[in-house]
Design a protein around this motif. Structure first.
Motif, PDB file in Angstrom:
ATOM      1  N   LEU A  89      29.120   3.714   8.136  1.00  0.00           N
ATOM      2  CA  LEU A  89      29.058   4.235   6.770  1.00  0.00           C
ATOM      3  C   LEU A  89      27.615   4.392   6.308  1.00  0.00           C
ATOM      4  CD1 LEU A  89      31.938   2.210   5.068  1.00  0.00           C
ATOM      5  CD2 LEU A  89      31.995   4.576   5.866  1.00  0.00           C
ATOM      6  N   LEU A  90      26.772   3.427   6.651  1.00  0.00           N
ATOM      7  CA  LEU A  90      25.360   3.509   6.286  1.00  0.00           C
ATOM      8  C   LEU A  90      24.699   4.702   6.971  1.00  0.00           C
ATOM      9  CD1 LEU A  90      22.810   2.424   4.948  1.00  0.00           C
ATOM     10  CD2 LEU A  90      22.577   0.795   6.851  1.00  0.00           C
ATOM     11  N   TRP A  91      24.993   4.903   8.248  1.00  0.00           N
ATOM     12  CA  TRP A  91      24.421   6.027   8.992  1.00  0.00           C
ATOM     13  C   TRP A  91      24.844   7.361   8.380  1.00  0.00           C
ATOM     14  CZ3 TRP A  91      21.008   8.056  12.093  1.00  0.00           C
ATOM     15  CH2 TRP A  91      21.279   9.250  12.746  1.00  0.00           C
ATOM     16  N   VAL A  92      26.136   7.516   8.102  1.00  0.00           N
ATOM     17  CA  VAL A  92      26.635   8.764   7.530  1.00  0.00           C
ATOM     18  C   VAL A  92      25.989   9.020   6.167  1.00  0.00           C
ATOM     19  CG1 VAL A  92      28.678   9.844   6.514  1.00  0.00           C
ATOM     20  CG2 VAL A  92      28.826   8.807   8.775  1.00  0.00           C
ATOM     21  N   THR A  93      25.891   7.976   5.351  1.00  0.00           N
ATOM     22  CA  THR A  93      25.293   8.131   4.023  1.00  0.00           C
ATOM     23  C   THR A  93      23.821   8.493   4.121  1.00  0.00           C
ATOM     24  OG1 THR A  93      26.838   6.441   3.211  1.00  0.00           O
ATOM     25  CG2 THR A  93      25.025   7.035   1.770  1.00  0.00           C
ATOM     26  N   LEU A  94      23.108   7.887   5.063  1.00  0.00           N
ATOM     27  CA  LEU A  94      21.695   8.199   5.247  1.00  0.00           C
ATOM     28  C   LEU A  94      21.512   9.649   5.718  1.00  0.00           C
ATOM     29  CD1 LEU A  94      18.747   7.221   5.272  1.00  0.00           C
ATOM     30  CD2 LEU A  94      19.110   6.449   7.634  1.00  0.00           C
ATOM     31  N   VAL A  95      22.383  10.107   6.602  1.00  0.00           N
ATOM     32  CA  VAL A  95      22.328  11.503   7.059  1.00  0.00           C
ATOM     33  C   VAL A  95      22.547  12.453   5.888  1.00  0.00           C
ATOM     34  CG1 VAL A  95      23.546  13.240   8.443  1.00  0.00           C
ATOM     35  CG2 VAL A  95      22.975  11.025   9.446  1.00  0.00           C
ATOM     36  N   LEU A  96      23.544  12.164   5.062  1.00  0.00           N
ATOM     37  CA  LEU A  96      23.827  13.019   3.920  1.00  0.00           C
ATOM     38  C   LEU A  96      22.698  12.967   2.885  1.00  0.00           C
ATOM     39  CD1 LEU A  96      27.642  12.355   3.387  1.00  0.00           C
ATOM     40  CD2 LEU A  96      26.539  14.214   4.646  1.00  0.00           C
ATOM     41  N   LEU A  97      22.096  11.797   2.709  1.00  0.00           N
ATOM     42  CA  LEU A  97      20.946  11.684   1.814  1.00  0.00           C
ATOM     43  C   LEU A  97      19.797  12.553   2.326  1.00  0.00           C
ATOM     44  CD1 LEU A  97      19.289  10.432  -0.486  1.00  0.00           C
ATOM     45  CD2 LEU A  97      18.812   8.485   1.041  1.00  0.00           C
ATOM     46  N   SER A  98      19.544  12.528   3.613  1.00  0.00           N
ATOM     47  CA  SER A  98      18.471  13.330   4.194  1.00  0.00           C
ATOM     48  C   SER A  98      18.744  14.819   4.005  1.00  0.00           C
ATOM     49  CB  SER A  98      18.317  13.006   5.684  1.00  0.00           C
ATOM     50  OG  SER A  98      18.039  11.631   5.887  1.00  0.00           O
ATOM     51  N   ALA A  99      19.995  15.233   4.262  1.00  0.00           N
ATOM     52  CA  ALA A  99      20.356  16.643   4.096  1.00  0.00           C
ATOM     53  C   ALA A  99      20.231  17.069   2.637  1.00  0.00           C
ATOM     54  CB  ALA A  99      21.777  16.874   4.590  1.00  0.00           C
ATOM     55  N   SER A 100      20.652  16.199   1.732  1.00  0.00           N
ATOM     56  CA  SER A 100      20.591  16.528   0.312  1.00  0.00           C
ATOM     57  C   SER A 100      19.155  16.598  -0.189  1.00  0.00           C
ATOM     58  CB  SER A 100      21.375  15.483  -0.494  1.00  0.00           C
ATOM     59  OG  SER A 100      21.422  15.818  -1.859  1.00  0.00           O
ATOM     60  N   ALA A 101      18.297  15.716   0.332  1.00  0.00           N
ATOM     61  CA  ALA A 101      16.905  15.685  -0.119  1.00  0.00           C
ATOM     62  C   ALA A 101      16.091  16.843   0.433  1.00  0.00           C
ATOM     63  CB  ALA A 101      16.266  14.355   0.288  1.00  0.00           C
ATOM     64  N   LEU A 102      16.550  17.433   1.529  1.00  0.00           N
ATOM     65  CA  LEU A 102      15.764  18.483   2.186  1.00  0.00           C
ATOM     66  C   LEU A 102      16.354  19.881   2.027  1.00  0.00           C
ATOM     67  CD1 LEU A 102      14.891  16.600   5.499  1.00  0.00           C
ATOM     68  CD2 LEU A 102      13.356  17.099   3.588  1.00  0.00           C
ATOM     69  N   THR A 103      17.351  20.018   1.159  1.00  0.00           N
ATOM     70  CA  THR A 103      17.971  21.320   0.968  1.00  0.00           C
ATOM     71  C   THR A 103      18.118  21.633  -0.515  1.00  0.00           C
ATOM     72  OG1 THR A 103      20.182  20.329   1.110  1.00  0.00           O
ATOM     73  CG2 THR A 103      19.286  21.294   3.119  1.00  0.00           C
TER      74      THR A 103
END
Length: 325
Positions: free
Chosen positions: A297-311
């Protein structure tokens, strides 16, 4: 009116696809947890060295408990593969060539096939049950990396499908580099965790003191000596991610970035607590599964945070099946 109706149909199709993609992600996380249960209970050889058959049979007769556990994992893995195949073809059906959702769905299928091949290799080369070799440790680490990439691809497929707009990348090299370090760090923590869990399974300790003495003993097996790497990496990367997520939650104005950053902070705190309890209780199977679930869950959330911050989200182009290749 016809154009408006077509747009509405496109949005409805995208919403249904997003819901299905999230469901596929949930199913795959459940399969991953059951795979960890197979490893933790030493049931990896429950079907012998046969693959895809189980002890040479499609459905094992008079199976032992280990066989049932392993066969259930294979059956659910097969279901997960079929769901990802459906996700891939559905994405091609409703999204035009070049859309990022379609690319993410394609990546999901690639990593899913790789997941199946790695699992088959573990069985065929008998790197299961009580095997203590370096090859098994390396294979499990590689398995973890592919699993993380698979979860990332599926999560991004669902995330990008549900947002009402097309994504455009923000070329902020500093933010991208900071987030990349966090993502790579999480992968390293996961790899060390997979090796540590294998060491806990093969070399259980009767007390915390005995386990700590095993970790520092020069005569201990390499899997035991490597266990200490996991908490060291987890604390180091955890502190780094606390600062990164905290900064994003404070400085960024986008609601999705702030929400995901707060989720990362919460999951980090819970995961660190679970890791400490796991160490004190000598890694019981149930807590290993909880620890792995939190890591996923932490990994998935971190991936989504990265995508959201860079798009950045722009207007959603119309979805029209007639324009598909």
């Amino acid at each position: 009116m016809e154009n408006v109706s077509s747009v509405e149909r496109g949005r409805s199709a995208a919403n249904r696809f997003a819901a299905f993609a999230w469901a596929v992600l949930v199913v795959n996380i459940a399969v991953i947890l059951w795979g960890a249960y197979v490893r933790a209970t030493g049931s990896g050889a429950g079907c012998g060295s046969h693959w895809p058959l189980c002890n040479g049979e499609v459905i094992p007769r008079s199976p032992r408990a280990e066989t049932l556990i392993e066969f259930t994992h294979r059956a659910t893995s097969g279901l997960a593969l079929l769901l990802v195949v459906a996700l891939f073809f559905w994405a091609r059906r409703i999204y035009p060539r070049g859309r990022i959702v379609r690319r993410a769905a394609t990546a999901s299928l690639i990593f899913m096939l790789a997941e199946a091949l790695i699992g088959a290799g573990l069985v065929l080369f008998e790197l299961v049950a009580h095997d203590r070799s370096l090859a098994r440790a390396l294979s499990l680490a590689a398995h973890l990396v592919n699993t993380f990439l698979l979860l990332a691809a599926m999560a991004l497929t669902a995330w990008w499908a549900q947002v009402d707009g097309e994504f455009r990348w923000l070329y902020n090299r500093i933010v991208a580099a900071i987030l990349a370090v966090g993502l790579v760090g999480m992968i390293l923590v996961g790899m060390s965790g997979a090796v540590a869990a294998l060491g806990d399974t093969l070399f259980p300790a009767d007390s915390l003191r005995e386990g700590l003495l095993q970790d520092v003993s020069p005569a201990a097996h390499f899997l035991v000596r490597l266990r200490v790497l996991h908490p060291l990496l987890a604390v180091s990367i955890g502190v780094y991610l606390l600062f990164v997520a905290g900064a994003l939650a404070f400085w960024r104005k986008e609601r999705s970035v702030r929400r995901l950053a707060r989720a990362v902070l919460s999951l980090l705190a819970i995961q660190i607590g679970a890791g400490v309890i796991n160490l004190i209780l000598l890694a019981p199977v149930w807590l290993q599964l909880v620890h792995l679930l939190l890591a996923d869950l932490l990994w998935v959330t971190l991936v989504l945070l990265s995508a959201s911050a860079l798009t950045r989200v722009g207007d959603r182009p119309q979805l029209d099946a007639r324009s598909r290749p």
